[in-house]
Design a protein around this motif. Structure first.
Motif, PDB file in Angstrom:
ATOM      1  N   LEU A   1       0.834  -1.341   0.064  1.00 13.54           N
ATOM      2  CA  LEU A   1      -0.140  -0.043   0.029  1.00 13.54           C
ATOM      3  C   LEU A   1       0.706   1.169   0.058  1.00 13.54           C
ATOM      4  O   LEU A   1       1.996   1.102   0.032  1.00 13.54           O
ATOM      5  N   ASN A   2       0.508   2.398  -0.282  1.00 10.69           N
ATOM      6  CA  ASN A   2       1.085   3.559  -0.125  1.00 10.69           C
ATOM      7  C   ASN A   2       1.269   4.113   1.130  1.00 10.69           C
ATOM      8  O   ASN A   2       1.027   5.374   1.310  1.00 10.69           O
ATOM      9  N   ASP A   3       1.172   3.185   2.114  1.00  9.40           N
ATOM     10  CA  ASP A   3       1.302   3.809   3.576  1.00  9.40           C
ATOM     11  C   ASP A   3       2.656   4.201   4.090  1.00  9.40           C
ATOM     12  O   ASP A   3       3.505   3.573   3.532  1.00  9.40           O
ATOM     13  N   LYS A   4       2.811   5.277   4.784  1.00 12.06           N
ATOM     14  CA  LYS A   4       4.149   5.914   4.986  1.00 12.06           C
ATOM     15  C   LYS A   4       5.079   4.869   5.534  1.00 12.06           C
ATOM     16  O   LYS A   4       6.109   4.741   5.039  1.00 12.06           O
TER      17      LYS A   4
ATOM     18  N   LYS B   1      10.251   7.229  -2.531  1.00 15.88           N
ATOM     19  CA  LYS B   1       9.596   8.111  -3.834  1.00 15.88           C
ATOM     20  C   LYS B   1       8.752   9.316  -3.228  1.00 15.88           C
ATOM     21  O   LYS B   1       8.253   9.124  -2.400  1.00 15.88           O
ATOM     22  N   SER B   2       8.795  10.148  -3.985  1.00 13.29           N
ATOM     23  CA  SER B   2       7.863  11.350  -3.602  1.00 13.29           C
ATOM     24  C   SER B   2       6.430  10.821  -4.258  1.00 13.29           C
ATOM     25  O   SER B   2       6.184   9.919  -4.848  1.00 13.29           O
ATOM     26  N   GLY B   3       5.440  11.750  -3.843  1.00 17.98           N
ATOM     27  CA  GLY B   3       4.079  11.262  -3.967  1.00 17.98           C
ATOM     28  C   GLY B   3       3.395  11.164  -2.559  1.00 17.98           C
ATOM     29  O   GLY B   3       3.925  11.209  -1.678  1.00 17.98           O
ATOM     30  N   LYS B   4       2.224  11.024  -2.771  1.00 19.24           N
ATOM     31  CA  LYS B   4       1.494  11.046  -1.622  1.00 19.24           C
ATOM     32  C   LYS B   4       1.439   9.542  -0.577  1.00 19.24           C
ATOM     33  O   LYS B   4       1.595   8.657  -1.135  1.00 19.24           O
ATOM     34  N   THR B   5       1.864   9.988   0.706  1.00 20.44           N
ATOM     35  CA  THR B   5       1.900   8.840   1.470  1.00 20.44           C
ATOM     36  C   THR B   5       0.802   8.957   2.417  1.00 20.44           C
ATOM     37  O   THR B   5       0.443   9.938   2.988  1.00 20.44           O
ATOM     38  N   ILE B   6       0.297   7.888   3.046  1.00 27.02           N
ATOM     39  CA  ILE B   6      -0.689   7.974   3.965  1.00 27.02           C
ATOM     40  C   ILE B   6      -0.169   7.440   5.503  1.00 27.02           C
ATOM     41  O   ILE B   6       0.538   6.381   5.273  1.00 27.02           O
ATOM     42  N   GLU B   7      -0.665   7.998   6.358  1.00 27.69           N
ATOM     43  CA  GLU B   7      -0.285   7.610   7.774  1.00 27.69           C
ATOM     44  C   GLU B   7      -1.459   6.901   8.328  1.00 27.69           C
ATOM     45  O   GLU B   7      -2.564   7.443   8.596  1.00 27.69           O
ATOM     46  N   LEU B   8      -1.328   5.687   8.563  1.00 26.73           N
ATOM     47  CA  LEU B   8      -2.464   4.903   9.226  1.00 26.73           C
ATOM     48  C   LEU B   8      -2.549   4.857  10.611  1.00 26.73           C
ATOM     49  O   LEU B   8      -1.361   4.710  11.222  1.00 26.73           O
TER      50      LEU B   8
ATOM     51  N   PRO C   1     -17.347   6.265  -6.415  1.00 25.24           N
ATOM     52  CA  PRO C   1     -16.464   4.850  -6.656  1.00 25.24           C
ATOM     53  C   PRO C   1     -15.219   5.421  -7.164  1.00 25.24           C
ATOM     54  O   PRO C   1     -14.882   6.653  -7.499  1.00 25.24           O
ATOM     55  N   MET C   2     -14.297   4.632  -7.084  1.00 27.68           N
ATOM     56  CA  MET C   2     -12.892   4.993  -7.672  1.00 27.68           C
ATOM     57  C   MET C   2     -12.037   6.239  -6.610  1.00 27.68           C
ATOM     58  O   MET C   2     -11.161   6.790  -7.179  1.00 27.68           O
ATOM     59  N   PHE C   3     -12.781   6.446  -5.719  1.00 23.85           N
ATOM     60  CA  PHE C   3     -12.110   7.607  -4.852  1.00 23.85           C
ATOM     61  C   PHE C   3     -11.891   6.826  -3.286  1.00 23.85           C
ATOM     62  O   PHE C   3     -12.836   6.130  -2.765  1.00 23.85           O
ATOM     63  N   THR C   4     -10.807   7.359  -2.623  1.00 26.25           N
ATOM     64  CA  THR C   4     -10.868   6.940  -1.310  1.00 26.25           C
ATOM     65  C   THR C   4     -10.295   8.327  -0.635  1.00 26.25           C
ATOM     66  O   THR C   4      -9.602   9.199  -0.980  1.00 26.25           O
ATOM     67  N   ALA C   5     -11.261   8.435   0.510  1.00 23.99           N
ATOM     68  CA  ALA C   5     -11.127   9.909   1.126  1.00 23.99           C
ATOM     69  C   ALA C   5      -9.694   9.870   1.730  1.00 23.99           C
ATOM     70  O   ALA C   5      -9.105  11.027   2.132  1.00 23.99           O
ATOM     71  N   SER C   6      -9.140   8.777   2.049  1.00 23.99           N
ATOM     72  CA  SER C   6      -7.793   8.774   2.704  1.00 23.99           C
ATOM     73  C   SER C   6      -6.490   8.873   1.811  1.00 23.99           C
ATOM     74  O   SER C   6      -5.491   9.235   2.362  1.00 23.99           O
ATOM     75  N   GLY C   7      -6.972   8.556   0.519  1.00 19.45           N
ATOM     76  CA  GLY C   7      -5.821   8.692  -0.567  1.00 19.45           C
ATOM     77  C   GLY C   7      -5.247   7.296  -0.621  1.00 19.45           C
ATOM     78  O   GLY C   7      -4.202   7.150  -1.452  1.00 19.45           O
ATOM     79  N   LEU C   8      -5.524   6.431   0.166  1.00 18.19           N
ATOM     80  CA  LEU C   8      -5.001   5.010   0.071  1.00 18.19           C
ATOM     81  C   LEU C   8      -5.092   4.295  -1.420  1.00 18.19           C
ATOM     82  O   LEU C   8      -6.107   4.349  -1.984  1.00 18.19           O
ATOM     83  N   ARG C   9      -4.050   3.868  -1.674  1.00 19.34           N
ATOM     84  CA  ARG C   9      -3.842   3.309  -3.055  1.00 19.34           C
ATOM     85  C   ARG C   9      -3.032   1.475  -2.896  1.00 19.34           C
ATOM     86  O   ARG C   9      -2.174   1.752  -2.111  1.00 19.34           O
ATOM     87  N   VAL C  10      -3.615   0.866  -3.605  1.00 21.32           N
ATOM     88  CA  VAL C  10      -2.989  -0.424  -3.721  1.00 21.32           C
ATOM     89  C   VAL C  10      -1.678  -0.457  -4.534  1.00 21.32           C
ATOM     90  O   VAL C  10      -1.854   0.093  -5.841  1.00 21.32           O
ATOM     91  N   ARG C  11      -0.514  -0.478  -4.278  1.00 20.81           N
ATOM     92  CA  ARG C  11       0.633  -0.413  -4.924  1.00 20.81           C
ATOM     93  C   ARG C  11       0.856  -1.682  -5.971  1.00 20.81           C
ATOM     94  O   ARG C  11       1.031  -1.638  -7.082  1.00 20.81           O
TER      95      ARG C  11
END
Lengths: 438, 834
Positions: free
Chosen positions: A223-226, A241-248, A399-409
């Protein structure tokens, strides 16, 4: 010591017993009557799910139109009891295939008795795993007389030992097409004050997985978690990598996930159960993107008229759209009628919930919609209009949106036979409790 | 295929049917019993299903026992299971028939299919018939040695079942030591877990009478076993893991290194999806670090996130179970959670029980940094549609005010509540303002200005009314209308149902009298007269006490009633820290949710045979006025009155210090009689000094209202507790019973039974319980002879529809019952009854 359950009851909303299973003698047989008399027939019903009557404690929960009641005589472990009920219901569902309600219980009561015998013995939870139970509790259940190979049947625990404690997966599964479906489902909870400040906001998300994979595959999810990314960068000694990371804030996993490995390497690796399951749950409070912003203005024009203006802006990408948007604006009880003007969707006054209900089937991103309504009130002397104001509530799905910005890498699948798998990933964000005070 | 299949599918178990169906089933079962025709199993299945569904809804199908057993000779597993279920249900009530089943169960225990062996063994041990335990020992013994783990798993629990039927048999067969062995050596984790629960239960139960057993119980906590279980913990099912962690929480490690080892090993359990397991892990962490203060704090930090996740996921019931524990932790260390306050904001749709816990937590964690936000949020809830939540929120604001130093803004908000003009908001706020003034008298000026505008007519709730009256009395010098409001309340004395309010009214008028005598003299006179005639013992006593105090010496009276007061610094916490610690020790159990240690709700001594929890108690035992509407038998009536005495003296309690004169002592109800006696003797010496008061108040009331004939005089202050009354009523014979006609005037007067009770009390006949509804009223009276301790008990049933009154009189002294009955009838006729 976690005191054992003395009895478990399934009641319908009228209080009729659908199933009763007494595990121990330390409670009397009239427990249902006590429950009916002191809980169901009083207004206590909604007040607390744990109640003491006489020497016994009643732990009950309602699932669709059924009450499930666990009776204990001692100082029991409540969390365990409720979790047991939830798991048991999940098990029943996997047997009935779908709904769990009064009818399903009536139609399957013999099966439920059978299962209740297996999943709990003398009040102690035993084996609740559908995978294993399905090996020897089948709805057919007929044994061919003098089965020629008795050793093949009903030895699930023994097989477990051999296969190295993968209690949630059978060996020897074969699929023609190996597929994995991942669903990232988030619900956004928001509480906004009338002035537009965010009082509280978080996202609870879960990753649901549907596996149709042969053999005993090993899966790894990125996942793109920090923390995960940092750890990976550190292991591979290359810059993050730069780009959005998510803090769970917090994560919990299905029992199949190797927690030791998660703690050391921060990777989610597991041997999945067959079929559908909830892989993980997470919670995020920082950096949440609200899909919608709501700007209400409510003006009282004298004693009998009100003007309600609500503007809703969508904040997600322009290519996406939200479905099933419903905005409920509470109005006083003495509302007579309302005239609406909306830029999209439909609005009407629903007297049973005292709300103006505005529905928009499809709401594109980066747009806004407004509703203005003139509300006429019946004039009354008694109550002041401003007395109570429930918040504006909102429902939606994006659909296709996550409020947290989480993505499966990535999702990697290894199996010794080396087959190819097809992976499908879907995202969806729903409204949890999305409240705007006005 | 067969019609019965349809009918069993559709016959809903909720439709009870008569005996006909049962006998029908009986004959059908008989037909099938011997048959070996193909498809016979299917028909049997349908019949069995019917039997089980009847059993479920409570129809007695035990008469089919014989037939069911006959039909049980089958190889169909499902049929067998249904049969076992049936047998297990009815064996206990049919021990003789149960013997019939032993045979086939024992045979099945030796079946080649491990599934059947296990099932049969489980059913055999579930028969619960003491006479049959001898047949159980053998199969259990071989079950424990079975090659299949399923059978062993069942056998282990079977040992526990045997122990509950006959502990001696179980111990004699030496099963516990076999289990001990099995626990360490078995390769199947569920067998191990079952051994653990069984041994725990057996040793705990045995531990109370045998030292060896308690040694064995402690041995479960030995290091090798704990390590053995911990090292394998991931192989166990989640439920078994909970069990093991519960055990580990009791383990005392030898040093800090060991503690850290265990915590490191278990840390990943906090990420498990099973909330029960997470809570169990948290318990281990908390218990292990109890003595390491700073680590203990770090544990709080560590477990916060998982707890908050659990709270926000799952069903409301599950999140309630977790929230209860979070609540406990927040109460123990509020400062650790002060920055997480937003997590405790209520969502609009959450159920009451969740909101209530959240409100309490918000209250606890409020400090300098977050008070503004929290109070703002609470004020939102105060305007909530949900009345109970609105009330709780106001209370929460008040509690925060009482625990803060800077209450400036909060007082303003509280006063704003009063302007909302909603009855319940006003009521709650008044109670709070009262408490606030007791702690911060400096705010009196602001509060009084607002409180003065509230009309007492709009306040119905006793607590709120009492609070308002207290303020009127305490600050009567600053409130223009105080004497007049109090006067109007005193004039409507009879309409005031709550004794608490009447008590406060008396005290407030006394205070007012010393501050503004000319304006309140009349009202005090009315109140004292009404108070002395009051049927409530405490009100009566207090009125009489004030009256005599005034007669005795006015300046002393003033010192008693209006002493200089110190502000209350801290309000007492209702729960002792010892109890809180005990609850903490029982983390992850019901005691946390009940907020009381387990002995309070599991030990027999602490609860009656069928006592209800506090909240529930109100349902059946309603102490106050409503008791008169309860249609109940005599015992309930008596029970209901025994609760009546529970009226506190909150205002003149120990929190106020009176410099020279101990004000709390003479005011407490139990001491009044002795103190009054002392006062009485001195009254004669001071008579001349106090006569003036007598006239001043214009009471014209005599302290011994006994218009009794010379033959029998009754004690006007007779006391009899309901328990004794009940006992006497059972023991004594009826010495007199009479039936009288009731006059129409009497019938009319009975629309308010209170009036009759008050009247009879004036005649020294006291009412102990009332009941019934129009047209049938029931009263229990008692009276005592004035010179000796001899009681008269009366049951009086008055029917207004037939205009008849039936009386039964019982007396300790049979000879005087005639004289008493005359007295009683005279008293009734004076009321206009006859």
């Amino acid at each position: 010591m976690p005191v054992a359950a003395s009895a478990i009851y399934f009641l319908n909303l009228r209080g009729d017993v659908l199933i009763n299973r007494l595990y121990r003698d330390d409670v009397g047989g009239n427990m249902v009557d006590a429950f009916r008399m002191h809980i169901m027939q009083t207004k206590e019903l909604g007040t607390c799910p744990v109640r003491q009557i006489g020497g016994c404690s009643f732990l009950y929960m309602r699932i669709s139109n059924v009450y499930i009641v666990i009776v204990v005589s001692g100082n029991a472990n409540v969390a365990c009891a409720f979790k047991f009920v939830v798991e048991a219901v999940a098990l029943f569902k996997s047997y009935f295939g779908g709904a769990f309600d009064e009818d399903a219980i009536r139609n399957n009561f013999v099966l439920i008795y059978e299962l209740l015998d297996e999943i709990m013995d003398f009040g102690y939870p035993q084996n609740l795993s559908p995978e294993i139970l399905k090996l020897y509790i089948t709805q057919e259940g007929v044994r061919s007389p003098f089965s020629s190979k008795p050793s093949e049947r009903a030895v699930p625990n023994a097989t477990l030992q051999v296969t190295g404690a993968v209690g949630w997966r059978r060996e020897g599964l074969v699929y023609k097409k190996n597929e994995v479906f991942l669903d990232i489902v988030e619900s956004v909870n928001l509480l906004m004050s009338s002035k537009g400040t965010v009082l509280r906001c978080d996202v609870t998300g879960k990753i649901l997985m549907k596996c149709f994979l042969s053999g005993m595959p090993d899966l790894k999810l990125g996942l793109n978690d920090k923390i995960g990314l940092e750890k990976e960068a550190q292991l591979k000694s290359r810059p993050t990598k730069s780009g959005k990371t998510i803090e769970l804030d917090d994560v919990t996993f299905h029992q199949c996930v190797n927690l030791t490995r998660f703690n050391s390497e921060k990777t989610v690796s597991f041997v999945p159960p067959d079929g559908e399951f909830e892989l993980m749950k997470y919670r995020i409070t920082e950096g949440v993107n609200f899909p919608f912003r709501v700007f209400p203005t409510i003006k009282e024009l004298g004693r009998t008229r009100m003007e309600v203006n609500v503007k809703v802006k969508s904040a997600f990408g322009a290519k996406m759209f939200a479905l099933g948007v419903v905005i409920k604006v509470p109005v006083p009880k003495q509302t007579a009628k309302a005239n609406f003007q909306v830029t999209s969707g439909r609005a009407k006054y629903n007297a049973s919930v005292d709300c103006l209900v505005w529905k928009i089937r499809k709401f594109p991103g980066q747009t806004e919609a407004t509703m203005s309504a003139e509300v006429e009130l019946i004039s009354t002397m008694t109550e002041k209009m401003t007395s109570t104001k429930p918040p504006i509530q909102m429902e939606f799905q994006v659909p296709m949106f996550t409020a947290s910005g989480l993505r499966v890498r990535f999702l990697k699948v290894w199996e010794k036979s080396g087959y190819n798998t097809v992976e499908w990933v879907r995202y969806i964000t729903k409204a949890g409790s999305y409240e705007i005070r006005c | 295929m067969a019609p019965p299949a349809r009918s069993s599918q559709s016959s809903s178990p909720s439709q009870p049917s008569g005996k006909g169906e049962v006998s029908d089933l009986k004959s059908q079962l008989r037909q099938l019993a011997g048959s070996r025709a193909p498809g016979v199993d299917d028909s049997k299945r349908d019949l069995f299903k019917k039997v089980i569904s009847y059993m479920t809804i409570g129809i007695d199908v035990s008469s089919l026992f014989g037939e069911m057993v006959m039909c049980s000779a089958t190889s169909d597993v499902v049929l067998k299971k249904m049969c076992y279920l049936y047998v297990g249900n009815y064996a206990k009530v049919n021990p003789d028939l149960a013997l019939l089943t032993i045979n086939f169960l024992q045979r099945d225990c030796k079946d080649e299919d491990p599934m059947i062996r296990g099932l049969a063994l489980r059913s055999l041990s579930s028969l619960r018939v003491p006479n049959l335990v001898e047949y159980l020992v053998g199969p259990l013994g071989s079950g424990l040695k079975d090659s299949n783990s399923y059978v062993r798993m069942v056998a282990v629990i079977g040992v526990l079942k045997l122990y509950h039927i006959s502990s001696a048999t179980c111990m004699d067969a030496d099963f516990p030591s076999i289990l001990k062995n099995l626990m360490i050596n078995d390769c199947d984790t569920q067998v191990v877990a079952n051994c653990l629960s069984t041994l725990q239960e057996i040793w705990t139960a045995e531990g109370s009478n045998s030292e060896e057993a308690s040694r064995e119980r402690d041995a479960l906590l030995c290091k090798p076993l704990i390590y053995y279980l911990l090292n394998r913990i991931k192989e166990f099912s989640e439920w078994a893991q909970c069990l093991i962690l519960e055990l580990v929480a009791k383990y005392v490690p030898s040093g800090n290194n060991e503690i850290f080892d265990i915590m490191n090993l278990l840390e990943d359990r906090l990420q498990h999806a099973n909330g029960a397991l997470v809570l169990a892990t948290i318990k281990v962490f908390l218990q292990l670090t109890l003595l390491m203060t700073d680590v203990h704090q770090q544990v709080y930090e560590r477990i916060k996130a998982p707890l908050l996740t659990l709270v926000s996921s799952g069903s409301p019931e599950q999140s309630y179970a977790v929230l209860g524990h979070l609540h406990l932790l927040v109460m123990r260390a509020p400062m650790l959670f002060s920055s997480d306050y937003k997590h405790f904001y209520c969502q609009y749709n959450e159920p009451f029980y969740v909101k209530k816990l959240k409100l309490e937590m918000l209250t606890a964690i409020a400090n300098e940094s977050n008070t503004y936000e929290i109070v703002t949020e609470l004020c939102e809830y105060a305007a909530n549609v949900d009345v109970p939540i609105a009330r709780e929120s106001i209370r929460a604001v008040g509690k925060i005010a009482l625990q803060q130093y800077d209450v400036n803004a909060i007082v303003d908000r509280l006063l704003q509540f009063l302007e909302m003009e909603k009855d319940y908001v006003t009521a709650e706020t008044l109670v709070l303002v009262k408490d606030l003034l007791r702690k911060y008298p400096q705010w009196s000026h602001d509060c009084i200005a607002v409180v003065g505008n509230i009309s007492s007519k709009n306040i119905q709730e006793p607590k709120a009314k009492a609070a308002l009256i207290w303020m009127l009395g305490e600050y009567s010098q600053d409130m223009q209308d105080a004497p007049y409001i109090l006067e109007s309340l005193a004039e409507n004395w009879d309409d005031e149902h709550s004794p608490e309010v009447r008590l406060h009214l008396l005290t407030a008028l006394m205070k007012c009298f010393f501050k503004r005598p000319p304006e309140s003299q009349k009202a005090l006179g009315i109140a004292l007269a009404a108070g002395v005639a009051d049927f409530h013992q405490d009100v009566h006593d207090r009125a009489l006490f004030y009256y005599r105090l005034l007669r005795y010496n006015i300046s002393i009276a003033e010192r008693v009633v209006n002493p200089p007061k110190q502000a209350v610094s801290v309000f007492a916490d209702p729960q002792s820290s010892e109890i809180k610690d005990r609850i903490f020790d029982e983390f992850n159990s019901l005691s946390v949710l009940y907020q009381k240690p387990s002995y309070m709700f599991t030990d027999k001594e602490h609860r009656g045979p069928f006592e209800f929890s506090d909240e529930l108690g109100n349902l059946s035992i309603e102490p106050d006025v409503s008791a008169q509407h309860v249609e109940a038998d005599d015992e309930d009536l008596l029970l209901s009155t025994s609760e009546k005495g529970d009226v506190g003296f909150p205002l003149n309690g120990s929190s106020y210090s009176a410099p020279s004169y101990d004000s709390s002592k003479p005011l407490s109800a139990s001491n009044t009689s002795s103190d009054l006696a002392i006062l009485e003797t001195s009254v004669h010496h001071q008579a001349s000094a106090s006569l003036a008061i007598d006239d001043l108040l214009g009471l014209g009331l005599s302290t011994t209202p006994a218009p009794a004939p010379p033959t029998l005089s009754l004690n006007p202050k007779a006391i009899l507790d309901p328990g004794t009354f009940q006992q006497k009523w059972r023991q004594l014979p009826v010495s007199l019973s009479l039936e009288l006609n009731v006059s129409p005037r009497g019938v009319a007067a009975l629309t308010t039974p209170q009036a009759l009770i008050m009247h009879m009390q004036g005649n020294s006949i006291h009412c102990i319980a009332t009941g019934g509804q129009s047209p049938n009223f029931k009263f229990f009276f008692f009276a005592q002879k004035s010179e000796e301790l001899s009681n008269f008990l009366v049951e009086c049933i008055i029917s207004t529809s037939s205009s008849k009154a039936q009386m039964k009189i019982k007396a300790d002294d049979q000879n005087s019952s005639q004289a008493f009955s005359a007295l009683f009838v005279t008293a009734l006729s004076k009321f206009g009854m006859l």
